[in-house]
Write a protein that holds these residues in place. Structure first.
Motif, PDB file in Angstrom:
ATOM      1  N   GLY A 104       0.913  -1.135   0.008  1.00  0.00           N
ATOM      2  CA  GLY A 104      -0.014   0.081   0.038  1.00  0.00           C
ATOM      3  C   GLY A 104       0.749   1.161  -0.056  1.00  0.00           C
ATOM      4  O   GLY A 104       1.829   1.468  -0.883  1.00  0.00           O
ATOM      5  N   ASN A 105       0.679   2.130   0.957  1.00  0.00           N
ATOM      6  CA  ASN A 105       1.282   3.209   1.139  1.00  0.00           C
ATOM      7  C   ASN A 105       2.719   3.155   1.786  1.00  0.00           C
ATOM      8  O   ASN A 105       3.437   4.007   2.416  1.00  0.00           O
ATOM      9  CB  ASN A 105       0.762   4.366   1.627  1.00  0.00           C
ATOM     10  CG  ASN A 105       0.439   4.219   3.139  1.00  0.00           C
ATOM     11  OD1 ASN A 105       0.311   3.151   3.609  1.00  0.00           O
ATOM     12  ND2 ASN A 105      -0.097   5.088   3.867  1.00  0.00           N
ATOM     13  N   ARG A 106       2.918   1.727   2.171  1.00  0.00           N
ATOM     14  CA  ARG A 106       4.295   1.859   2.961  1.00  0.00           C
ATOM     15  C   ARG A 106       5.329   1.157   2.185  1.00  0.00           C
ATOM     16  O   ARG A 106       5.111  -0.063   1.349  1.00  0.00           O
ATOM     17  CB  ARG A 106       3.917   0.662   4.106  1.00  0.00           C
ATOM     18  CG  ARG A 106       2.799   0.973   5.052  1.00  0.00           C
ATOM     19  CD  ARG A 106       2.380  -0.319   6.036  1.00  0.00           C
ATOM     20  NE  ARG A 106       3.495  -0.712   6.817  1.00  0.00           N
ATOM     21  CZ  ARG A 106       3.303  -1.633   7.720  1.00  0.00           C
ATOM     22  NH1 ARG A 106       2.360  -2.635   7.502  1.00  0.00           N
ATOM     23  NH2 ARG A 106       4.449  -1.932   8.421  1.00  0.00           N
ATOM     24  N   HIS A 107       6.575   1.860   2.187  1.00  0.00           N
ATOM     25  CA  HIS A 107       7.599   1.559   1.247  1.00  0.00           C
ATOM     26  C   HIS A 107       8.778   1.114   2.109  1.00  0.00           C
ATOM     27  O   HIS A 107       9.088   1.774   3.123  1.00  0.00           O
ATOM     28  CB  HIS A 107       8.326   2.626   0.292  1.00  0.00           C
ATOM     29  CG  HIS A 107       7.065   3.289  -0.212  1.00  0.00           C
ATOM     30  ND1 HIS A 107       6.927   3.055  -1.715  1.00  0.00           N
ATOM     31  CD2 HIS A 107       6.003   4.070  -0.202  1.00  0.00           C
ATOM     32  CE1 HIS A 107       6.115   3.677  -1.959  1.00  0.00           C
ATOM     33  NE2 HIS A 107       5.217   4.555  -1.221  1.00  0.00           N
ATOM     34  N   PHE A 108       9.282  -0.105   1.823  1.00  0.00           N
ATOM     35  CA  PHE A 108      10.292  -0.780   2.617  1.00  0.00           C
ATOM     36  C   PHE A 108      11.584  -0.820   1.897  1.00  0.00           C
ATOM     37  O   PHE A 108      11.672  -1.402   0.606  1.00  0.00           O
ATOM     38  CB  PHE A 108       9.801  -2.152   3.007  1.00  0.00           C
ATOM     39  CG  PHE A 108       8.668  -2.265   3.884  1.00  0.00           C
ATOM     40  CD1 PHE A 108       8.522  -2.047   5.254  1.00  0.00           C
ATOM     41  CD2 PHE A 108       7.385  -2.415   3.029  1.00  0.00           C
ATOM     42  CE1 PHE A 108       7.525  -2.042   5.897  1.00  0.00           C
ATOM     43  CE2 PHE A 108       6.042  -2.325   4.037  1.00  0.00           C
ATOM     44  CZ  PHE A 108       6.454  -2.063   5.325  1.00  0.00           C
ATOM     45  N   PHE A 109      12.751  -0.444   2.314  1.00  0.00           N
ATOM     46  CA  PHE A 109      13.909  -0.325   2.057  1.00  0.00           C
ATOM     47  C   PHE A 109      14.888  -1.046   2.985  1.00  0.00           C
ATOM     48  O   PHE A 109      15.359  -0.604   3.817  1.00  0.00           O
ATOM     49  CB  PHE A 109      14.547   1.043   1.876  1.00  0.00           C
ATOM     50  CG  PHE A 109      13.515   2.123   1.038  1.00  0.00           C
ATOM     51  CD1 PHE A 109      13.773   1.960  -0.152  1.00  0.00           C
ATOM     52  CD2 PHE A 109      12.589   2.609   1.580  1.00  0.00           C
ATOM     53  CE1 PHE A 109      12.903   2.715  -1.140  1.00  0.00           C
ATOM     54  CE2 PHE A 109      11.523   3.511   0.858  1.00  0.00           C
ATOM     55  CZ  PHE A 109      11.624   3.552  -0.683  1.00  0.00           C
ATOM     56  N   PRO A 110      15.369  -2.285   2.565  1.00  0.00           N
ATOM     57  CA  PRO A 110      16.295  -3.063   3.260  1.00  0.00           C
ATOM     58  C   PRO A 110      17.512  -2.633   3.310  1.00  0.00           C
ATOM     59  O   PRO A 110      18.020  -2.019   2.330  1.00  0.00           O
ATOM     60  CB  PRO A 110      16.070  -4.628   2.783  1.00  0.00           C
ATOM     61  CG  PRO A 110      14.787  -4.682   1.883  1.00  0.00           C
ATOM     62  CD  PRO A 110      14.850  -3.299   1.324  1.00  0.00           C
ATOM     63  N   PHE A 111      18.557  -2.955   4.335  1.00  0.00           N
ATOM     64  CA  PHE A 111      19.916  -2.421   4.323  1.00  0.00           C
ATOM     65  C   PHE A 111      20.760  -3.643   5.009  1.00  0.00           C
ATOM     66  O   PHE A 111      20.052  -4.452   5.720  1.00  0.00           O
ATOM     67  CB  PHE A 111      19.943  -1.133   4.988  1.00  0.00           C
ATOM     68  CG  PHE A 111      19.458  -1.041   6.157  1.00  0.00           C
ATOM     69  CD1 PHE A 111      20.306  -1.396   7.481  1.00  0.00           C
ATOM     70  CD2 PHE A 111      18.272  -0.456   6.630  1.00  0.00           C
ATOM     71  CE1 PHE A 111      19.599  -1.435   8.837  1.00  0.00           C
ATOM     72  CE2 PHE A 111      17.772  -0.311   7.990  1.00  0.00           C
ATOM     73  CZ  PHE A 111      18.467  -0.854   8.938  1.00  0.00           C
TER      74      PHE A 111
END
Length: 454
Positions: A104-111
């Motif tokens: 949805g409006n949640r953006h996930f950026f793994p690191f």
């Protein structure tokens, strides 16, 4: 691994071109600059977590959340831009993905962290993940996604360093506590053995008196012989155990000093000593029987200094004793039988010393101590690596060891201002070290109490 100046220059130019391609806005650049500056200013990991989630909020008005990977199978929420640091991290069902994903409006950026350092801290074994940055936004352009992924990567690298520092500090605290415990529970109780040895020696001396009394009585020769044998055996066992205790205590007390751990290096405790008697001969006595059992003859006539001429040097007796222990131990492992010029099969160890005028400069003589053993010469390539940490030669043949013995020798000698070396010589190999020899000290021949060094 060292790389050339040319390679570094090429990488700099590549990065410069990439930054042009990134085309970050002024606000995005300000956000990165603020993150870099404040990540260094806020030393604690908790404040770092707060900073990570506030950057997207204050610069772009996006709510953000910071998740950390725990173990191998779950992720915990540790901080949010709205609540700050969570008092109790919340376990989530987020997938352990290494690439960007969206719900949805949640953006996930793994690191991830620094790949070269990942084995130094716990991380997700399969994906090498440290955590995930979540940014809430109805829509993000591809350029904005690219920016936030780069920002998340910077979080990963900075967090990795902070986790390593935190782990190192924990290790230092543990080591300091361990050293204090060693001194309290090992070193000090070990001193009590000296008292016990004195008491045992008194008992053995009492047996000697009883032996004298009984031999004057009307007892058989057989009984006299049994008493004499018992006394000699007890005395011999006592002397061996006492020597072993004294040497073990010396090594324990010299290796486990608090100063070593407090300063992160060997700290010398110098004192004047008769080098040959207190260090070389003391260690030789430990190895004499083992040399005999291995068929290794002992020849100490090859030094350039007469055996009766003693030198008093101000050195760390405990650490220098371990230098000779390492060298003698290597002789046991690696000495081999060779054929001399007369066609005889021989296998022996030799040690000596010689003064080298002006070795350390005009008026600064050196004294060279050596330990030689018979056997095939080392190759020039191996000779260059002998004193490196962890290196073991091709002649080890499965013999136990970790390649630290000669490295330890080098470190101790260099701390004393000396140098180490190896030279192939007729019939075998010569290991040596050279120490500065100051003005010859005055030895009080009538007393061991006063030794003056200049």
């Amino acid at each position: 691994m060292d790389i050339s100046l040319k390679t570094i220059r090429e990488r700099l130019l590549t990065k410069k071109d990439l930054y042009d391609e990134y085309n970050f806005s002024k606000e995005q650049l300000y956000a990165l600059w603020a993150f870099f500056d404040l990540a260094q200013e806020f030393a604690s990991i908790k404040n770092f977590y707060r900073l990570c989630v506030l950057i997207p909020k204050e610069f772009f008005d996006h709510e953000s959340f910071l998740y950390l990977v725990q173990g191998d199978n779950y992720v915990e929420l540790v901080a949010s831009s709205e609540k700050g640091l969570l008092e109790y991290p919340q376990k989530t069902n987020l997938p352990l993905k290494r690439e960007y994903f969206r719900e949805g409006n949640r953006h996930f950026f793994p690191f991830v962290g620094n790949r070269k350092l990942l084995n130094l801290i716990p991380a997700h074994k399969e994906k090498d993940l440290l955590g995930i940055l979540e940014v809430k936004a109805n829509n993000l352009s591809e350029q904005e996604k690219f920016f936030f992924q780069k920002y998340a990567n910077r979080i990963g690298y900075s967090l990795h360093i902070k986790l390593l520092i935190d782990q190192i500090l924990q290790h230092i605290r543990f080591v300091n506590e361990l050293v204090a415990d060693i001194e309290h529970n090992v070193i000090i109780p070990n001193i009590y053995y000296r008292y016990l040895f004195k008491q045992l020696r008194k008992k053995i001396d009492s047996l000697k008196e009883i032996k004298t009394i009984l031999t004057d009585k009307d007892i058989s020769d057989r009984e006299k012989e049994m008493i004499e044998n018992l006394y000699q055996e007890l005395l011999s066992c006592y002397q061996q155990i006492e020597k072993h205790y004294e040497n073990t205590s010396l090594f324990l007390e010299s290796l486990l000093r608090q100063e070593h751990f407090r300063e992160g290096r060997f700290v010398l405790r110098r004192r004047p000593c008769r080098f040959a008697k207190e260090i070389i001969e003391a260690q030789l006595e430990r190895y004499r029987k083992r040399f005999e059992q291995a068929g290794i003859m002992i020849d100490n006539r090859l030094g350039g200094v007469p055996a009766e001429e003693e030198f008093v040097l101000a050195v760390d007796v405990g650490l220098l004793s371990q230098v000779y222990a390492n060298l003698f131990s290597n002789v046991l492992k690696y000495a081999q039988e060779v054929t001399n010029e007369k066609g005889e099969k021989i296998k022996f160890i030799s040690f000596g010393r010689e003064v080298i005028p002006d070795y350390f400069g005009p008026g600064r003589d050196g004294i060279k101590f050596n330990v030689f053993s018979t056997g095939p010469h080392l190759s020039p390539e191996e000779a260059q690596k002998l004193f490196e940490e962890g290196w073991r030669g091709s002649n080890t043949n499965g013999k136990p060891g970790f390649g630290r013995g000669l490295y330890f020798v080098r470190k101790v000698i260099e701390l004393h201002g000396g140098v180490v070396g190896y030279e192939p010589t007729p019939l075998g190999n010569n290991f040596y070290f050279i120490l500065p020899l100051k003005t010859p000290p005055q030895i009080d021949k009538d007393s061991d109490k006063e030794i003056k060094c200049h």
